[in-house]
Write an enzyme that holds these catalytic residues in place. Structure first.
Site, PDB file in Angstrom:
ATOM      1  N   GLY A 158       0.824  -1.205   0.000  1.00  0.00           N
ATOM      2  CA  GLY A 158       0.000   0.000   0.000  1.00  0.00           C
ATOM      3  C   GLY A 158       0.856   1.252   0.000  1.00  0.00           C
ATOM      4  O   GLY A 158       2.061   1.189  -0.281  1.00  0.00           O
ATOM      5  N   CYS A 159       0.223   2.364   0.340  1.00  0.00           N
ATOM      6  CA  CYS A 159       0.867   3.685   0.325  1.00  0.00           C
ATOM      7  C   CYS A 159       2.266   3.626   0.942  1.00  0.00           C
ATOM      8  O   CYS A 159       2.419   3.261   2.110  1.00  0.00           O
ATOM      9  CB  CYS A 159      -0.003   4.665   1.102  1.00  0.00           C
ATOM     10  SG  CYS A 159       0.753   6.262   1.339  1.00  0.00           S
ATOM     11  N   PHE A 160       3.284   3.981   0.170  1.00  0.00           N
ATOM     12  CA  PHE A 160       4.654   3.796   0.653  1.00  0.00           C
ATOM     13  C   PHE A 160       5.023   4.685   1.829  1.00  0.00           C
ATOM     14  O   PHE A 160       5.958   4.385   2.560  1.00  0.00           O
ATOM     15  CB  PHE A 160       5.687   3.866  -0.474  1.00  0.00           C
ATOM     16  CG  PHE A 160       5.643   5.034  -1.419  1.00  0.00           C
ATOM     17  CD1 PHE A 160       5.099   6.260  -1.064  1.00  0.00           C
ATOM     18  CD2 PHE A 160       6.197   4.904  -2.689  1.00  0.00           C
ATOM     19  CE1 PHE A 160       5.095   7.331  -1.947  1.00  0.00           C
ATOM     20  CE2 PHE A 160       6.193   5.974  -3.586  1.00  0.00           C
ATOM     21  CZ  PHE A 160       5.636   7.186  -3.208  1.00  0.00           C
ATOM     22  N   TRP A 161       4.295   5.778   2.040  1.00  0.00           N
ATOM     23  CA  TRP A 161       4.600   6.635   3.191  1.00  0.00           C
ATOM     24  C   TRP A 161       4.592   5.816   4.485  1.00  0.00           C
ATOM     25  O   TRP A 161       5.457   5.958   5.344  1.00  0.00           O
ATOM     26  CB  TRP A 161       3.556   7.753   3.337  1.00  0.00           C
ATOM     27  CG  TRP A 161       3.485   8.732   2.210  1.00  0.00           C
ATOM     28  CD1 TRP A 161       4.474   9.035   1.315  1.00  0.00           C
ATOM     29  CD2 TRP A 161       2.356   9.549   1.878  1.00  0.00           C
ATOM     30  NE1 TRP A 161       4.024   9.996   0.438  1.00  0.00           N
ATOM     31  CE2 TRP A 161       2.738  10.336   0.760  1.00  0.00           C
ATOM     32  CE3 TRP A 161       1.075   9.694   2.409  1.00  0.00           C
ATOM     33  CZ2 TRP A 161       1.865  11.240   0.174  1.00  0.00           C
ATOM     34  CZ3 TRP A 161       0.219  10.614   1.823  1.00  0.00           C
ATOM     35  CH2 TRP A 161       0.606  11.376   0.713  1.00  0.00           C
TER      36      TRP A 161
END
Ligand code: MHO
Length: 163
Positions: A9-12
């Site tokens: 998912g969102c790499f952040w």
């Protein structure tokens, strides 16, 4: 030092999580698994390139085993939702382990089977296992995003320790 490559998912949030794991020296947000070279965030977001948002983890295998990183990977996201992580939908958010060499591939297969057998998930795991392609680091403003701006999107490393 050894490298691991995860899409969850969102790499952040993935980057933020793995930075906190003891034995991890660095975690870099980027893209992998698509068709184009040097993709931009905008291209990946549009879904045209088929790259996944990924995080390249550099770790000291004397301090943390690859198997432990894979176990953390399964616990810090939902590996049962295809092309989706929470509110984020699209192939760029697919659950994927890109492995470096046959030994990582063997360990990833084994830990996936163990996660499946754990009874932790209501649905089957859909995580893909693939040989690691080229890793393209993301733009600087996507690095350490939550350190710069605050926020979160995955379970935190601290919370996982308390479970
Ligand atoms: N839902 C998130 C996704 C960002 S992530 C780097 C947002 O746009 O805020 O894909």
């Amino acid at each position: 030092m050894e490298k691991a490559l995860f899409g969850a998912g969102c790499f952040w949030g993935v980057e933020d999580f793995f930075r906190q794991v003891p034995g991890v020296a660095d975690a870099v947000s980027g893209y992998a698994g698509g068709a184009s070279q040097r993709p931009t965030y905008r291209q990946v977001c549009n879904g045209d390139t088929n790259h996944a948002e990924v995080v390249e983890v550099t770790f000291d295998p004397a301090k943390v085993a690859y198997a432990d990183l894979v176990d953390y990977f399964f616990k810090m996201h939902n590996p049962t939702t295809r092309n989706r992580q929470g509110p984020d939908v699209g192939t760029q958010y697919r659950s994927v382990i890109f492995t470096h060499g046959p030994e990582q591939a063997r360990v990833a297969r084994e830990r996936l089977a163990a996660a499946e057998a754990s009874g932790r998930y209501k649905s089957p795991i859909v995580t893909q296992l693939e040989a690691a392609p080229t890793f393209w680091p993301a733009e600087e403003h996507h690095q350490r995003y939550f350190q710069k701006h605050g926020g979160s999107c995955h379970v935190s490393f601290a919370d996982l320790q308390n479970h």
